[in-house]
Design a protein around this motif. Structure first.
Motif, PDB file in Angstrom:
ATOM      1  N   GLU A 427      16.053  17.927   7.102  1.00 61.59           N
ATOM      2  CA  GLU A 427      17.290  16.968   6.824  1.00 61.59           C
ATOM      3  C   GLU A 427      16.841  15.583   6.511  1.00 61.59           C
ATOM      4  N   LEU A 428      15.646  14.904   7.084  1.00 63.14           N
ATOM      5  CA  LEU A 428      15.182  13.810   6.761  1.00 63.14           C
ATOM      6  C   LEU A 428      14.623  14.062   5.109  1.00 63.14           C
ATOM      7  N   LEU A 429      13.959  15.036   4.827  1.00 61.85           N
ATOM      8  CA  LEU A 429      13.089  15.294   3.593  1.00 61.85           C
ATOM      9  C   LEU A 429      14.446  15.621   2.557  1.00 61.85           C
ATOM     10  N   TYR A 430      15.479  16.042   3.031  1.00 63.75           N
ATOM     11  CA  TYR A 430      16.539  16.061   1.777  1.00 63.75           C
ATOM     12  C   TYR A 430      17.058  14.812   1.772  1.00 63.75           C
ATOM     13  N   THR A 431      17.213  14.007   2.645  1.00 58.52           N
ATOM     14  CA  THR A 431      18.074  12.669   2.481  1.00 58.52           C
ATOM     15  C   THR A 431      16.922  11.842   1.789  1.00 58.52           C
ATOM     16  N   VAL A 432      15.458  11.906   1.931  1.00 58.47           N
ATOM     17  CA  VAL A 432      14.596  11.142   1.070  1.00 58.47           C
ATOM     18  C   VAL A 432      14.672  11.554  -0.483  1.00 58.47           C
ATOM     19  N   GLN A 433      14.750  12.878  -0.378  1.00 58.28           N
ATOM     20  CA  GLN A 433      14.718  13.443  -1.969  1.00 58.28           C
ATOM     21  C   GLN A 433      16.017  12.812  -2.703  1.00 58.28           C
ATOM     22  N   ASN A 434      17.077  12.851  -1.961  1.00 62.44           N
ATOM     23  CA  ASN A 434      18.519  12.532  -2.479  1.00 62.44           C
ATOM     24  C   ASN A 434      18.339  10.957  -3.090  1.00 62.44           C
ATOM     25  N   ALA A 435      17.854  10.027  -1.667  1.00 63.66           N
ATOM     26  CA  ALA A 435      17.632   8.584  -2.398  1.00 63.66           C
ATOM     27  C   ALA A 435      16.779   8.463  -3.516  1.00 63.66           C
ATOM     28  N   VAL A 436      15.727   9.211  -3.492  1.00 59.67           N
ATOM     29  CA  VAL A 436      14.743   9.009  -4.668  1.00 59.67           C
ATOM     30  C   VAL A 436      15.460   9.344  -5.832  1.00 59.67           C
ATOM     31  N   GLY A 437      16.197  10.482  -5.841  1.00 61.92           N
ATOM     32  CA  GLY A 437      17.002  10.922  -6.864  1.00 61.92           C
ATOM     33  C   GLY A 437      17.871   9.765  -7.664  1.00 61.92           C
ATOM     34  N   VAL A 438      18.608   8.950  -6.743  1.00 62.62           N
ATOM     35  CA  VAL A 438      19.519   8.143  -7.291  1.00 62.62           C
ATOM     36  C   VAL A 438      18.708   6.794  -7.594  1.00 62.62           C
ATOM     37  N   PHE A 439      17.493   6.380  -6.813  1.00 64.20           N
ATOM     38  CA  PHE A 439      16.569   5.494  -7.382  1.00 64.20           C
ATOM     39  C   PHE A 439      16.366   5.699  -9.067  1.00 64.20           C
ATOM     40  N   ARG A 440      15.916   6.972  -9.245  1.00 64.62           N
ATOM     41  CA  ARG A 440      15.594   7.435 -10.702  1.00 64.62           C
ATOM     42  C   ARG A 440      16.516   7.412 -11.622  1.00 64.62           C
ATOM     43  N   GLU A 441      17.768   7.527 -11.078  1.00 60.02           N
ATOM     44  CA  GLU A 441      18.938   7.398 -12.212  1.00 60.02           C
ATOM     45  C   GLU A 441      18.666   6.476 -12.971  1.00 60.02           C
ATOM     46  N   LYS A 442      19.156   6.593 -14.388  1.00 64.38           N
ATOM     47  CA  LYS A 442      18.974   5.414 -15.363  1.00 64.38           C
ATOM     48  C   LYS A 442      20.320   4.605 -15.037  1.00 64.38           C
ATOM     49  N   SER A 443      21.419   4.968 -14.401  1.00 65.34           N
ATOM     50  CA  SER A 443      22.463   4.179 -14.120  1.00 65.34           C
ATOM     51  C   SER A 443      22.015   2.957 -13.178  1.00 65.34           C
ATOM     52  N   SER A 444      23.105   2.066 -13.036  1.00 58.56           N
ATOM     53  CA  SER A 444      22.522   1.025 -12.179  1.00 58.56           C
ATOM     54  C   SER A 444      23.114   1.213 -10.686  1.00 58.56           C
ATOM     55  N   ARG A 445      23.364   2.444 -10.331  1.00 56.74           N
ATOM     56  CA  ARG A 445      24.017   2.574  -9.042  1.00 56.74           C
ATOM     57  C   ARG A 445      23.018   2.112  -7.893  1.00 56.74           C
ATOM     58  N   TRP A 446      21.868   2.250  -8.197  1.00 58.46           N
ATOM     59  CA  TRP A 446      20.730   1.659  -7.041  1.00 58.46           C
ATOM     60  C   TRP A 446      20.890   0.265  -6.897  1.00 58.46           C
ATOM     61  N   GLU A 447      21.126  -0.313  -7.983  1.00 57.06           N
ATOM     62  CA  GLU A 447      21.526  -1.899  -7.871  1.00 57.06           C
ATOM     63  C   GLU A 447      22.515  -2.111  -7.135  1.00 57.06           C
ATOM     64  N   THR A 448      23.727  -1.341  -7.379  1.00 60.90           N
ATOM     65  CA  THR A 448      24.973  -1.544  -6.668  1.00 60.90           C
ATOM     66  C   THR A 448      24.736  -1.383  -5.128  1.00 60.90           C
ATOM     67  N   LEU A 449      23.865  -0.347  -4.808  1.00 62.07           N
ATOM     68  CA  LEU A 449      23.573  -0.050  -3.530  1.00 62.07           C
ATOM     69  C   LEU A 449      22.811  -1.090  -2.896  1.00 62.07           C
ATOM     70  N   ALA A 450      22.044  -1.599  -3.363  1.00 62.91           N
ATOM     71  CA  ALA A 450      20.920  -2.793  -2.765  1.00 62.91           C
ATOM     72  C   ALA A 450      22.050  -4.109  -2.699  1.00 62.91           C
ATOM     73  N   GLU A 451      22.892  -4.258  -3.601  1.00 61.97           N
ATOM     74  CA  GLU A 451      23.483  -5.380  -3.637  1.00 61.97           C
ATOM     75  C   GLU A 451      24.646  -5.287  -2.308  1.00 61.97           C
ATOM     76  N   ASN A 452      25.162  -4.020  -2.348  1.00 64.80           N
ATOM     77  CA  ASN A 452      26.028  -3.812  -1.031  1.00 64.80           C
ATOM     78  C   ASN A 452      25.163  -4.150   0.158  1.00 64.80           C
ATOM     79  N   ALA A 453      23.966  -3.610   0.432  1.00 66.44           N
ATOM     80  CA  ALA A 453      23.185  -3.856   1.386  1.00 66.44           C
ATOM     81  C   ALA A 453      22.764  -5.245   2.058  1.00 66.44           C
TER      82      ALA A 453
END
Ligand code: GLC
Length: 479
Positions: A427-453
């Motif tokens: 479950e940890l591995l899957y969650t890391v993979q999922n996070a890495v997937g979002v990080f790699r996206e060309k969209s600005s979703r990671w930035e939104t996430l980081a700003e939320n945080a």
């Protein structure tokens, strides 16, 4: 409202972990919110000289401890606007370690009794509430009732016990009860201490305190179940009407990426944060690659922290195009595993096998993700600090981790981190993979996430108000 905050560690005097961090920052928040709070702790020899030198002797007296009469020097000083008392006794506190000495039961038994004896010597301060923390101070509610019930000065004093970690309870042989603490031979007190065929400081404290808190709402309910209850679940369930969970905050001045003196580049936005990563990569000898997600672990390496899960999936993580940086020391099994994987993956992983404050701040500033897969976590400060620095926490849904990390919702863009439910490596591995997937996206979703945080509020303000409500409720019972 006058509160005496009793704790075995408080930054910057002494800190071995999260407890000391809270001891250093919570009283400040109370003070800002109008509580007259003073802090009392042992005067360990490890306390920095400049702080010790600032302290002045207020009184010296003998503290009864069974048949013993032990010296106590009551020292006081003001630091960062907070009034501190230090309990001085070289025999007990001039030791290499804060905990883990052969006579900890006697050392903290002495500290607790000395605190109560000190109250008579304070000038212009009569506490309404004694706010105690963990097993090291759990005898205060006990001693207050057993030794001072006819003392007029103590008659209206109320006690609150905060549990920061139920795993540490202060379990000792009965000799301590009779010979060191000098408590009654039979009756209620005897029963309250009794735990299997030994005594338990924390159990007694829970049964004597007027109110009990723990450091997150989820942990408060978890500890009523066997998996998290550390064999005290029945008592905690019986006491559930007196038990509240209040999430800790973090010190927003100390952890502020805009002013932090330790980090490479100070910042107020996610875009500016990015300047920090290449510098840490360089310092750690990792390839400078902004596009490779940098996963950090900043932790004491102990079983509580769930590192078994991580060690189990290290080969899979190292097979991904990521970098990993681990900072912290602890048990040899974890140190050895991280050392092994770092040696095997020189271009991907770095392991710093000691804890260093300045480096920790650099890690938070540079990391893209911080892993906190704890087996249990009463509150956890790492995930909150990480968010403040725009590093995305990946946590297991337990205790304070569950109460502070809102999983990222890919449809709405809401959330401030990633989480998984079960204590399961995949479950940890899957969650890391999922996070890495979002990080790699060309969209600005990671930035939104980081700003939320970065915008999530984990200042002490809210928690301090909840504690003040509790103090008020305790005092209202008197009128
Ligand atoms: C203990 C707990 C941790 C908590 C800290 C401060 O160290 O393990 O979860 O954040 O106390 O309350």
């Amino acid at each position: 409202m006058r509160v005496l905050y009793v704790i075995s560690e408080a930054d910057p005097f002494i800190k071995t972990g999260g407890l000391g961090e809270v001891g250093g920052s919570f009283p400040l928040a109370l003070k800002k919110n109008g509580v007259e709070v003073r802090v009392i702790l042992p005067m360990y020899s490890k306390i920095a000289l400049e702080l010790k030198e600032k302290a002045a002797l207020l009184a010296s007296f003998k503290v009864p401890l069974g048949w013993r009469r032990q010296y106590c020097g009551l020292q006081e000083l003001i630091h960062r606007d907070v009034h501190y008392y230090l309990i001085d006794n070289e025999y007990y506190f001039s030791r290499p370690r804060v905990y883990g000495e052969y006579d900890d039961a006697e050392r903290f038994g002495f500290f607790n009794r000395a605190v109560l004896e000190s109250i008579h010597r304070f000038s212009n301060f009569k506490p309404d509430i004694l706010h105690c923390n963990d097993w090291h101070t759990a005898l205060i509610p006990v001693m207050l009732k057993e030794f001072y019930s006819s003392d007029l000065l103590f008659i209206n004093i109320r006690t609150l016990l905060t549990i920061h970690n139920l795993n540490y309870q202060g379990i000792y042989p009965w000799e301590i009860y009779f010979d060191v603490l000098g408590l009654p031979e039979a009756g209620l007190c005897y029963q309250r201490f009794s735990f299997k065929d030994v005594i338990n400081f924390l159990k007694a404290g829970i049964l004597y305190a007027d109110r009990i808190t723990t450091v997150s709402p989820t942990y408060a309910s978890e500890i009523q179940h066997p998996y998290y209850g550390e064999e005290l679940e029945c008592i905690l369930t019986a006491k559930k009407d007196l038990l509240t969970g209040i999430l800790n905050g973090i010190d927003y001045e100390r952890y502020n990426p805009q002013t932090d003196p330790y980090i490479y580049n100070r910042y107020g936005s996610y875009a500016q944060k990015l300047q920090n990563k290449p510098k840490l990569q360089k310092d750690l000898g990792l390839p400078v690659r902004p596009e490779a997600p940098l996963l950090a672990v900043i932790s004491r390496l102990v079983p509580q922290k769930g590192l078994d899960l991580l060690v189990h999936i290290m080969p899979q993580i190292m097979a991904m195009d990521v970098q990993m940086a681990v900072l912290g020391d602890g048990e040899a099994q974890y140190e050895n595993s991280f050392r092994y994987y770092a040696g095997l993956n020189l271009d991907k992983m770095s392991f710093i096998d000691y804890y260093d404050e300045a480096l920790a701040h650099k890690f938070y500033a540079a990391a893209d993700m911080v892993l906190v897969p704890s087996r249990y976590e009463p509150c956890g400060l790492t995930q909150m600090i990480a968010m403040r620095y725009g590093a995305i926490p990946i946590v297991r849904e337990t205790g304070g981790l569950k109460d502070s990390v809102i999983p990222f919702n890919k449809f709405t863009g809401a959330g401030n981190g990633f989480s998984f439910a079960n204590y399961n490596a995949h479950e940890l591995l899957y969650t890391v993979q999922n996070a890495v997937g979002v990080f790699r996206e060309k969209s600005s979703r990671w930035e939104t996430l980081a700003e939320n945080a970065m915008r999530s509020d984990f200042s002490w303000e809210r928690s301090a108000k909840l504690y003040i409500d509790l103090y008020t409720a305790l005092l209202e019972q008197l009128s």
